[in-house]
Design a protein around this motif. Sequence first.
Motif, PDB file in Angstrom:
ATOM      1  N   PHE A  19      -3.028   4.975   0.143  1.00  0.00           N
ATOM      2  CA  PHE A  19      -2.197   4.170   0.728  1.00  0.00           C
ATOM      3  C   PHE A  19      -0.562   4.573   0.425  1.00  0.00           C
ATOM      4  CE2 PHE A  19       0.436   0.233   0.218  1.00  0.00           C
ATOM      5  CZ  PHE A  19      -0.276  -0.388   1.265  1.00  0.00           C
ATOM      6  N   MET A  20      -1.371   4.692  -1.282  1.00  0.00           N
ATOM      7  CA  MET A  20       0.250   5.141  -1.433  1.00  0.00           C
ATOM      8  C   MET A  20       0.686   6.663  -0.367  1.00  0.00           C
ATOM      9  SD  MET A  20       1.042   5.040  -5.045  1.00  0.00           S
ATOM     10  CE  MET A  20       2.545   4.705  -5.521  1.00  0.00           C
ATOM     11  N   ALA A  21      -0.594   7.421  -0.345  1.00  0.00           N
ATOM     12  CA  ALA A  21      -0.631   9.531   0.623  1.00  0.00           C
ATOM     13  C   ALA A  21       0.339   8.391   2.384  1.00  0.00           C
ATOM     14  CB  ALA A  21      -1.203   9.819   0.339  1.00  0.00           C
ATOM     15  N   LEU A  22      -0.353   7.633   2.556  1.00  0.00           N
ATOM     16  CA  LEU A  22      -0.143   7.547   4.026  1.00  0.00           C
ATOM     17  C   LEU A  22       1.151   6.364   4.196  1.00  0.00           C
ATOM     18  CD1 LEU A  22      -3.602   6.258   4.909  1.00  0.00           C
ATOM     19  CD2 LEU A  22      -2.592   7.989   5.916  1.00  0.00           C
ATOM     20  N   GLY A  23       1.731   5.885   2.858  1.00  0.00           N
ATOM     21  CA  GLY A  23       2.857   5.616   2.812  1.00  0.00           C
ATOM     22  C   GLY A  23       4.187   6.212   2.691  1.00  0.00           C
ATOM     23  N   VAL A  24       3.663   7.099   2.332  1.00  0.00           N
ATOM     24  CA  VAL A  24       5.175   8.327   1.950  1.00  0.00           C
ATOM     25  C   VAL A  24       5.184   8.866   3.534  1.00  0.00           C
ATOM     26  CG1 VAL A  24       5.034  10.489   1.350  1.00  0.00           C
ATOM     27  CG2 VAL A  24       4.867   8.585  -0.405  1.00  0.00           C
ATOM     28  N   PHE A  34      17.421   1.383   5.156  1.00  0.00           N
ATOM     29  CA  PHE A  34      16.747  -0.336   4.945  1.00  0.00           C
ATOM     30  C   PHE A  34      15.796  -0.196   4.981  1.00  0.00           C
ATOM     31  CE2 PHE A  34      21.470  -1.018   5.389  1.00  0.00           C
ATOM     32  CZ  PHE A  34      21.755  -1.486   3.882  1.00  0.00           C
ATOM     33  N   SER A  35      15.212   0.076   5.845  1.00  0.00           N
ATOM     34  CA  SER A  35      13.768  -0.333   6.562  1.00  0.00           C
ATOM     35  C   SER A  35      12.768   0.956   5.711  1.00  0.00           C
ATOM     36  CB  SER A  35      14.227   0.613   7.943  1.00  0.00           C
ATOM     37  OG  SER A  35      13.946  -0.679   8.489  1.00  0.00           O
ATOM     38  N   ARG A  36      13.417   2.171   5.323  1.00  0.00           N
ATOM     39  CA  ARG A  36      12.376   2.971   4.684  1.00  0.00           C
ATOM     40  C   ARG A  36      12.439   2.699   3.478  1.00  0.00           C
ATOM     41  NH1 ARG A  36      14.940   8.689   6.377  1.00  0.00           N
ATOM     42  NH2 ARG A  36      13.599   8.966   8.088  1.00  0.00           N
ATOM     43  N   THR A  37      13.602   1.629   2.518  1.00  0.00           N
ATOM     44  CA  THR A  37      13.279   1.534   1.711  1.00  0.00           C
ATOM     45  C   THR A  37      12.640   0.140   1.007  1.00  0.00           C
ATOM     46  OG1 THR A  37      15.620   2.360   0.729  1.00  0.00           O
ATOM     47  CG2 THR A  37      14.861  -0.009  -0.383  1.00  0.00           C
ATOM     48  N   LEU A  38      12.228  -0.435   2.312  1.00  0.00           N
ATOM     49  CA  LEU A  38      11.766  -1.932   2.529  1.00  0.00           C
ATOM     50  C   LEU A  38      10.253  -1.534   2.610  1.00  0.00           C
ATOM     51  CD1 LEU A  38      11.058  -4.919   2.471  1.00  0.00           C
ATOM     52  CD2 LEU A  38      11.194  -4.558   5.055  1.00  0.00           C
ATOM     53  N   VAL A  39       9.911  -0.378   2.686  1.00  0.00           N
ATOM     54  CA  VAL A  39       8.445   0.414   3.242  1.00  0.00           C
ATOM     55  C   VAL A  39       8.040   0.815   1.978  1.00  0.00           C
ATOM     56  CG1 VAL A  39       7.224   2.056   3.781  1.00  0.00           C
ATOM     57  CG2 VAL A  39       7.831   0.029   5.635  1.00  0.00           C
ATOM     58  N   ALA A  40       9.273   1.656   1.476  1.00  0.00           N
ATOM     59  CA  ALA A  40       8.274   2.284   0.160  1.00  0.00           C
ATOM     60  C   ALA A  40       8.257   1.665  -1.167  1.00  0.00           C
ATOM     61  CB  ALA A  40       9.947   3.192   0.046  1.00  0.00           C
ATOM     62  N   SER A  41       9.520   0.366  -1.038  1.00  0.00           N
ATOM     63  CA  SER A  41       8.929  -0.253  -1.957  1.00  0.00           C
ATOM     64  C   SER A  41       7.752  -1.310  -2.020  1.00  0.00           C
ATOM     65  CB  SER A  41      10.343  -1.555  -2.263  1.00  0.00           C
ATOM     66  OG  SER A  41       9.873  -2.206  -1.163  1.00  0.00           O
ATOM     67  N   LYS A  42       7.263  -1.444  -1.098  1.00  0.00           N
ATOM     68  CA  LYS A  42       6.286  -2.015  -1.049  1.00  0.00           C
ATOM     69  C   LYS A  42       5.030  -1.124  -0.872  1.00  0.00           C
ATOM     70  CE  LYS A  42       8.137  -5.942   0.147  1.00  0.00           C
ATOM     71  NZ  LYS A  42       8.248  -7.059  -0.663  1.00  0.00           N
ATOM     72  N   VAL A  43       4.877  -0.288  -0.567  1.00  0.00           N
ATOM     73  CA  VAL A  43       3.940   0.797  -0.623  1.00  0.00           C
ATOM     74  C   VAL A  43       3.876   1.448  -2.549  1.00  0.00           C
ATOM     75  CG1 VAL A  43       3.471   3.805  -0.492  1.00  0.00           C
ATOM     76  CG2 VAL A  43       3.864   1.731   1.887  1.00  0.00           C
ATOM     77  N   ASP A  44       4.636   1.598  -2.662  1.00  0.00           N
ATOM     78  CA  ASP A  44       4.649   1.899  -4.417  1.00  0.00           C
ATOM     79  C   ASP A  44       4.303   0.336  -5.049  1.00  0.00           C
ATOM     80  OD1 ASP A  44       5.996   2.874  -6.564  1.00  0.00           O
ATOM     81  OD2 ASP A  44       7.635   2.388  -6.792  1.00  0.00           O
ATOM     82  N   THR A  45       4.330  -0.587  -4.298  1.00  0.00           N
ATOM     83  CA  THR A  45       4.122  -1.742  -5.531  1.00  0.00           C
ATOM     84  C   THR A  45       2.760  -2.084  -5.069  1.00  0.00           C
ATOM     85  OG1 THR A  45       6.137  -2.923  -5.406  1.00  0.00           O
ATOM     86  CG2 THR A  45       4.391  -4.673  -5.905  1.00  0.00           C
ATOM     87  N   VAL A  46       1.797  -2.232  -4.284  1.00  0.00           N
ATOM     88  CA  VAL A  46       0.721  -2.253  -3.558  1.00  0.00           C
ATOM     89  C   VAL A  46      -0.194  -1.300  -4.389  1.00  0.00           C
ATOM     90  CG1 VAL A  46      -0.734  -2.652  -1.611  1.00  0.00           C
ATOM     91  CG2 VAL A  46       1.078  -4.043  -1.263  1.00  0.00           C
ATOM     92  N   GLY A  47      -0.094  -0.031  -3.676  1.00  0.00           N
ATOM     93  CA  GLY A  47      -0.671   1.350  -4.593  1.00  0.00           C
ATOM     94  C   GLY A  47      -0.252   1.103  -5.967  1.00  0.00           C
ATOM     95  N   PHE A  48       0.146   1.147  -6.969  1.00  0.00           N
ATOM     96  CA  PHE A  48       0.356   1.144  -8.116  1.00  0.00           C
ATOM     97  C   PHE A  48      -0.473  -0.267  -8.841  1.00  0.00           C
ATOM     98  CE2 PHE A  48       2.306  -0.418 -12.163  1.00  0.00           C
ATOM     99  CZ  PHE A  48       2.396   0.693 -12.253  1.00  0.00           C
ATOM    100  N   ILE A  49      -0.319  -1.185  -8.216  1.00  0.00           N
ATOM    101  CA  ILE A  49      -1.811  -2.477  -8.422  1.00  0.00           C
ATOM    102  C   ILE A  49      -2.853  -2.078  -8.641  1.00  0.00           C
ATOM    103  CG2 ILE A  49      -2.488  -4.728  -7.939  1.00  0.00           C
ATOM    104  CD1 ILE A  49       0.519  -5.468  -7.113  1.00  0.00           C
TER     105      ILE A  49
END
Length: 101
Positions: A19-24, A34-49
């Motif tokens: 999930f984190m790799a595909l998010g990158v 702003f769109s890139r920041t939103l996607v990065a924060s969501k991918v980071d959060t869900v992948g980390f959890i």
Amino acid sequence: MTQVVEWIANIVIIIGLIFMALGVFGIFRFNDYFSRTLVASKVDTVGFITILFGLMIKHGFDFFSGRIIIVLALYLITNPIATHAITRSAHLSGYRIKKER
């Protein structure tokens, strides 16, 4: 039984890493900051959890899992605040969403 639990934990960890790799790669699809920041924060959060949940399954539910839950709680509180602060400072410094023609 422990072999099955370890396999499930490894699968959950691998799902988080995928999930984190595909998010990158998904970050490059968006044009503005702003769109890139939103996607990065969501991918980071869900992948980390997902990865930490896999670690909790792998090590069993004991004192180590309690520490992981504390880390998750702190992460869930600080990550949205940090992302908001970064995007707000970008907006205040003059970054704007580009309108497409």
